[in-house]
Design a protein around this motif. Structure first.
Motif: not given
Length: 129
Positions: A12-14, A18, A60, A92, A115, A117
């Motif tokens: 994850s980027h965050n 998440l 990505k 989102r 994100e 997924n």
């Protein structure tokens, strides 16, 4: 012999955001937090999702690359019916395939989390095993 799958990891980027989204949407309990952005979210059956911080040098777009295609989240019928509207209401979340139900009562809903997924919400009236 393998006795089961303990956890699936999501890069994850965050991870904090998440992890919080998964907690709000699906419940569970945080059973591990290393203080550096790695978390384990546990569910009543003992299965877990690990959230790991992404490295920017990773590709990505891996939806069609070799590896995990999706994660299926098992729920009962009432929970399925309650969660789908919540997922649809979250702008989102990207719907991949709307609800489908077969003659045996199997319900599925495919979506991408906040994100991207690839996830699968499933109610299976009769277990496969």
């Amino acid at each position: 012999m393998v006795s089961g799958i303990e956890h699936i990891a999501i890069v994850s980027h965050n991870t904090a955001e998440l992890k919080e989204w998964y907690l709000r949407m699906f419940g569970g309990e945080i059973v591990y937090d290393n203080g550096k952005g790695t978390y384990f979210l546990a569910f009543p059956d003992g299965s877990m999702i690990e959230f790991v911080t992404a490295s920017e040098d990773k590709p990505k777009d891996v939806e069609r690359s070799a590896g995990i295609r999706h994660i299926a989240l098992s729920v009962n019928s009432d929970t399925f019916d309650a969660l789908v509207p919540l997922l649809k209401a979250d702008d989102r979340v990207e719907e991949v395939h709307d609800i489908s139900e077969n003659a045996k009562g199997l319900k599925t809903y495919w979506f991408k989390d906040i994100e991207g997924n690839f996830m699968h919400l499933i109610y299976r009236p009769e277990p496969l095993v």
